[in-house]
Design an enzyme around this catalytic site. Structure first.
Site, PDB file in Angstrom:
ATOM      1  N   VAL A 466       1.768  -9.250   0.669  1.00 34.56           N
ATOM      2  CA  VAL A 466       2.964  -8.914   1.063  1.00 34.56           C
ATOM      3  C   VAL A 466       3.140  -9.527   2.496  1.00 34.56           C
ATOM      4  O   VAL A 466       4.252  -9.958   3.018  1.00 34.56           O
ATOM      5  CB  VAL A 466       3.176  -7.576   0.877  1.00 34.56           C
ATOM      6  CG1 VAL A 466       4.537  -7.225   1.572  1.00 34.56           C
ATOM      7  CG2 VAL A 466       3.095  -7.106  -0.464  1.00 34.56           C
ATOM      8  N   THR A 545       0.197  -2.235   4.869  1.00 33.81           N
ATOM      9  CA  THR A 545      -1.463  -1.904   4.149  1.00 33.81           C
ATOM     10  C   THR A 545      -0.942  -0.865   3.605  1.00 33.81           C
ATOM     11  O   THR A 545      -0.030  -0.261   3.021  1.00 33.81           O
ATOM     12  CB  THR A 545      -2.177  -1.398   5.350  1.00 33.81           C
ATOM     13  OG1 THR A 545      -1.538  -0.133   5.918  1.00 33.81           O
ATOM     14  CG2 THR A 545      -2.095  -2.285   6.608  1.00 33.81           C
ATOM     15  N   LYS A 569       3.188   3.721   1.235  1.00 36.89           N
ATOM     16  CA  LYS A 569       3.974   4.948   0.787  1.00 36.89           C
ATOM     17  C   LYS A 569       2.977   6.335   1.295  1.00 36.89           C
ATOM     18  O   LYS A 569       3.376   7.415   1.236  1.00 36.89           O
ATOM     19  CB  LYS A 569       3.982   5.130  -0.738  1.00 36.89           C
ATOM     20  CG  LYS A 569       4.370   3.618  -1.441  1.00 36.89           C
ATOM     21  CD  LYS A 569       3.968   4.093  -2.924  1.00 36.89           C
ATOM     22  CE  LYS A 569       4.746   2.790  -3.607  1.00 36.89           C
ATOM     23  NZ  LYS A 569       3.607   1.703  -3.332  1.00 36.89           N
ATOM     24  N   ALA A 601      10.396  -1.841  -4.482  1.00 39.73           N
ATOM     25  CA  ALA A 601      10.161  -3.050  -3.840  1.00 39.73           C
ATOM     26  C   ALA A 601      11.295  -3.447  -3.180  1.00 39.73           C
ATOM     27  O   ALA A 601      11.850  -2.902  -2.187  1.00 39.73           O
ATOM     28  CB  ALA A 601       9.521  -3.871  -4.829  1.00 39.73           C
ATOM     29  N   LYS A 672       6.077   7.589  -5.621  1.00 38.38           N
ATOM     30  CA  LYS A 672       7.163   7.180  -5.866  1.00 38.38           C
ATOM     31  C   LYS A 672       8.057   8.235  -6.193  1.00 38.38           C
ATOM     32  O   LYS A 672       9.204   8.394  -5.680  1.00 38.38           O
ATOM     33  CB  LYS A 672       7.500   5.828  -6.701  1.00 38.38           C
ATOM     34  CG  LYS A 672       6.698   4.650  -6.177  1.00 38.38           C
ATOM     35  CD  LYS A 672       6.798   3.507  -7.060  1.00 38.38           C
ATOM     36  CE  LYS A 672       5.969   2.420  -6.410  1.00 38.38           C
ATOM     37  NZ  LYS A 672       6.088   1.126  -7.385  1.00 38.38           N
TER      38      LYS A 672
END
Length: 805
Positions: A466, A545, A569, A601, A672
């Site tokens: 990413v 990270t 997260k 995302a 999430k």
């Protein structure tokens, strides 16, 4: 008659002297008066000599350096132009310094002679360079009359005008050359007009001679919208009024001496700022003939100030107390920079230069000794290391909201305002602030009022898939950003071991090599220090990270003035108390914590949730597929692949985490779901989420990734039975997160063809939000929610949200 003043930087060496002479010859049409400063740095040397002599110190080294420089200049001029006339007597200067050292006292009359010696050096040299034009040496002591002491004298314009007319009538010439900085009092004694007083000398001469123009030649093209030494994007101001110029010079604009403008304004003489080293540049013209519609002309700043506050019950309603304060300071020649008073008359605050602080305190203590003893006046409060930032423009009063924009800009720079002041004409607004934050404040204000090119200063932590994709997108979007007047700089990149910082910005094409070659260990404190040292005003920490340690430091970074953009997260799903600390830190520091990619995302999940709940909506029920990785794998299972085959395919396609157990355990989906629940106002911990893992409890625990992948086929048969059982009922398996009646659960569900989630596969995410506003049909968000490209795009979008528009 035209008056041209040349500063020390224009006369620093022989080449500069020649350049000035050529410039004068090229402009020679009518009568011209040249006013010269000392060669650059020479006045400082003379001040040092006087100070050393006064203290009885040995100054031989400084003296010989001065003599060598003077003689070197003289020799260079004489080698090409002949004998130098009117060369000042260096022996007399040496004798005066010797006398000062002997008695260890330097009277002001002697000090004035010593520190103004450099101007006489400049004039004698320039007279030689212009000897072919019969330039006449004009003594400033014969022309400028002064009052108020020897060191920081004030000009008497009426008497000076008589003197100038007499001197020029007695010595007709085309070019006159006069030393700046000096004058004489009623007794005929030499006086000086304050440091950098040569500008003042030129303005006095221009006013007395009713000159066509007064040109101040220096080493910059004119007056700038801010100090170009600190603000690289500062732009030249073509036209200013006398009042605007006076405000700017008073509040710290280095290109103008504070006393310069008033004589020109009184006589209506235009004053032009020009660059000796770039004479063809237009320069800045100061007059009242050019009316501009621009509301704000420039920003200035004045540093090294202290604020004193005189307060107490004896101040309220007592006539003459303010007068007593300022008379006490005036008696000791303490200059007051800014004044503000409380509406209840309980206190008066004012700023002075820090160098005047001891004198100011002593004057106040003496003046209010009796009131202090009676308890009517409290001890004087002192705040040190302050600065004043001033917004200047004659047309500000005709434009609403400028003060609000000014103060909002200071808030954006994380600057607290100590005091404010505005003149009655509204041509200047000043704020007293912490001196250490002065450059930051000016930078933000200039960006908001002049360049209108906001900056984003990015520090990327994490250079995996990413992170690498994000840098590629930053590079690709530079043209897009430029069209929208956005400057995005990548100042730092880091992995778990190394940190690379570059104050000029990191190039997108070789950042990997620079990071690999860096010997600087990864240290977040270094990033904070880098931001402070380089006065970055919109620093954005981007965490790509999955580090718990980094997430635990977000509050510290928000408190340090960073925005935080997190693909990680861990912070949002840490304890609820820490989650609250994050929210508090963003509000307290006016910084943003952005985490759009935490849930979907690149999908706009968080934005939509915050908009809904911010508008008063309430969550009734939620269900969704929240993992692109599991969406991909369960779609592959539907196509007939085994669990191990689907996992391998997803891992090779870049859908899973480096360790697929992070996906298969269901913990990532639980995080999430917790984020969504907290956005909806539910005070939950991660442990409150019911989690059904794809893997049996304890499976391959303690094994590395390769060992885990080798054992995974042992689960294929049991999992295939579950797939077949669902298929026999016309259903497929999906990994679903739900919120219902305050209960949160993630796990495997068998859904039939009529269920909305049955078609979600191949990395897609889908979220169905049933709310007070959206019922009986839910609000649905659907799209691809996995992969480095869409995740990086979501991070990029969050970075852009840090801009204060």
């Amino acid at each position: 008659m035209r008056v041209l003043k040349f500063g020390g930087s224009s006369l620093a060496d022989f080449a500069c002297l020649q350049q000035v002479a050529q410039l004068v010859k090229a402009q020679l049409k009518d009568e011209m008066l040249l006013v010269l400063s000392a060669p650059g740095g020479m006045t400082d040397s003379l001040v040092t000599l006087a100070s050393a002599a006064e203290q009885g110190l040995d100054y031989d080294t400084q003296w010989h350096a001065l003599i060598e420089r003077c003689q070197s200049l003289k020799a260079a001029v004489e080698a090409e132009y002949g004998s130098v006339q009117n060369w000042p007597d260096l022996n007399e200067l040496q004798n005066k310094l010797a006398g000062v050292k002997l008695i260890q006292c330097c009277p002001d009359q002697v000090r004035a002679y010593v520190i103004s010696f450099g101007e006489r050096i400049s004039v004698s040299l320039m007279q030689c360079l212009l000897s072919s034009h019969n330039a006449h040496y004009l003594e400033a002591t014969d022309c400028i009359a002064s009052t108020n002491g020897h060191i920081d004298a004030e000009a008497d314009l009426v008497m000076s005008k008589i003197r100038f007319q007499t001197a020029l009538k007695a010595n007709p010439a085309t070019i006159y050359i006069m030393p700046g900085f000096t004058a004489s009092n009623e007794q005929g004694q030499l006086t000086t007009l304050g440091r950098n007083g040569s500008d003042y000398s030129a303005a006095i001469a221009a006013a007395c001679l009713e000159a066509q123009v007064c040109q101040i030649w220096t080493d910059v093209d004119g007056v700038y919208s801010a100090d170009p030494r600190y603000i690289k994007k500062a732009t030249k101001v073509d036209f200013l009024s006398y009042k605007e110029a006076m405000e700017l010079s008073y509040f710290g604009a280095k290109v103008l001496h504070p006393k310069t403008i008033l004589p020109c304004a009184k006589a209506g003489v235009p004053c032009e700022i020009k660059n000796t080293h770039n004479p063809d540049a237009q320069g800045s013209l100061i007059s009242n003939d050019n009316v501009s519609s621009e509301p704000v002309k420039a920003l200035s700043s004045l540093q090294n100030l202290a604020m004193l506050t005189v307060s107490g019950p004896g101040m309220k309603g007592k006539v003459g107390m303010a007068s007593k304060v300022f008379n006490a300071l005036a008696h000791d020649n303490v200059s007051i920079v800014l004044i503000t008073q409380s509406s209840c008359e309980f206190s008066i605050s004012f700023c002075v230069h820090e160098s005047d602080l001891p004198l100011a305190l002593e004057a106040l203590q003496t003046a209010f000794e009796l009131e202090s003893q009676a308890g009517l006046i409290e001890p004087v409060q002192v705040q040190r290391n302050l600065a004043i930032v001033t917004l200047v423009g004659d047309n500000m009063r005709a434009h609403k909201g400028l003060a609000a924009k000014f103060f909002a800009s200071l808030a954006q720079a994380q600057v607290n305002i100590v005091a404010i002041a505005q003149d009655s004409t509204e041509s200047a607004i000043s704020a007293v602030i912490d001196g250490e934050l002065c450059n930051d404040a000016v930078k933000v204000c200039h960006e908001n009022f002049f360049t209108h090119i906001p900056s984003i200063d990015v520090f990327l932590l994490g250079c995996g898939l990413v992170g690498q994709e994000l840098i590629k997108q930053l590079e690709r979007q530079q043209a897009w950003l430029e069209k929208r007047n956005i400057k995005l700089n990548l100042y730092g990149v880091a992995n778990s071991r190394q940190l690379h910082l570059d104050r000029e910005g990191i190039a997108f094409d070789d950042w990997q090599q620079k990071l690999a070659a860096s010997e600087q260990p990864f240290d977040l404190k270094q990033v904070e220090q880098f931001v402070r040292q380089n006065h970055l005003i919109n620093p954005v920490l981007v965490d790509c990270t999955s580090s718990d340690a980094l997430a635990a430091q977000y509050v510290g970074f928000l408190n340090a003035g960073f925005h935080v953009v997190a693909a990680n997260k861990k912070a949002n799903t840490s304890s609820y108390a820490y989650y609250q600390d994050l929210i508090t830190a963003t509000q307290k520091n006016n910084r943003k914590f952005l985490y759009e990619t935490n849930v979907g995302a690149g999908l706009p999940v968080i934005d939509n949730l915050q908009s809904l709940f911010g508008a008063g909506d309430e969550l009734i029920e939620f269900s969704g597929i929240l993992s692109g990785s599991l969406s991909y794998m369960f779609g592959a299972l539907q196509d007939g692949l085994s669990l191990s085959e689907a996992t391998i395919k997803a891992k090779e396609s870049g859908f899973t985490e480096p360790d697929p157990r992070d996906d298969l355990s269901g913990t990532d989906v639980a995080r999430k779901l917790l984020i969504i629940a907290r956005e909806a106002g539910m005070k939950l911990e991660l442990s409150d989420i019911e989690v059904e893992s794809v893997l049996p409890s304890g499976f391959a625990q303690g094994d590395n990734v390769d060992e885990f992948m080798a054992k995974l086929p042992s689960l294929d048969a049991a999992f295939n039975d579950r797939i077949q059982s669902a298929a026999s009922e016309g259903k497929v398996l999906r990994y679903v997160g739900t919120i219902k009646a305050g209960h949160c659960k993630v796990g495997i569900e068998a859904v039939d063809a009529t269920h909305a989630l049955s078609v979600i596969r191949d990395g897609e995410n889908a979220l169905a939000i049933l709310s007070a506003y959206y019922q009986p049909r839910p609000f649905v968000i659907r799209g691809y929610g996995a992969g480095s490209a869409v995740t990086a795009a979501g991070v990029f979008a969050d970075i852009l949200k840090t801009l204060s528009r």
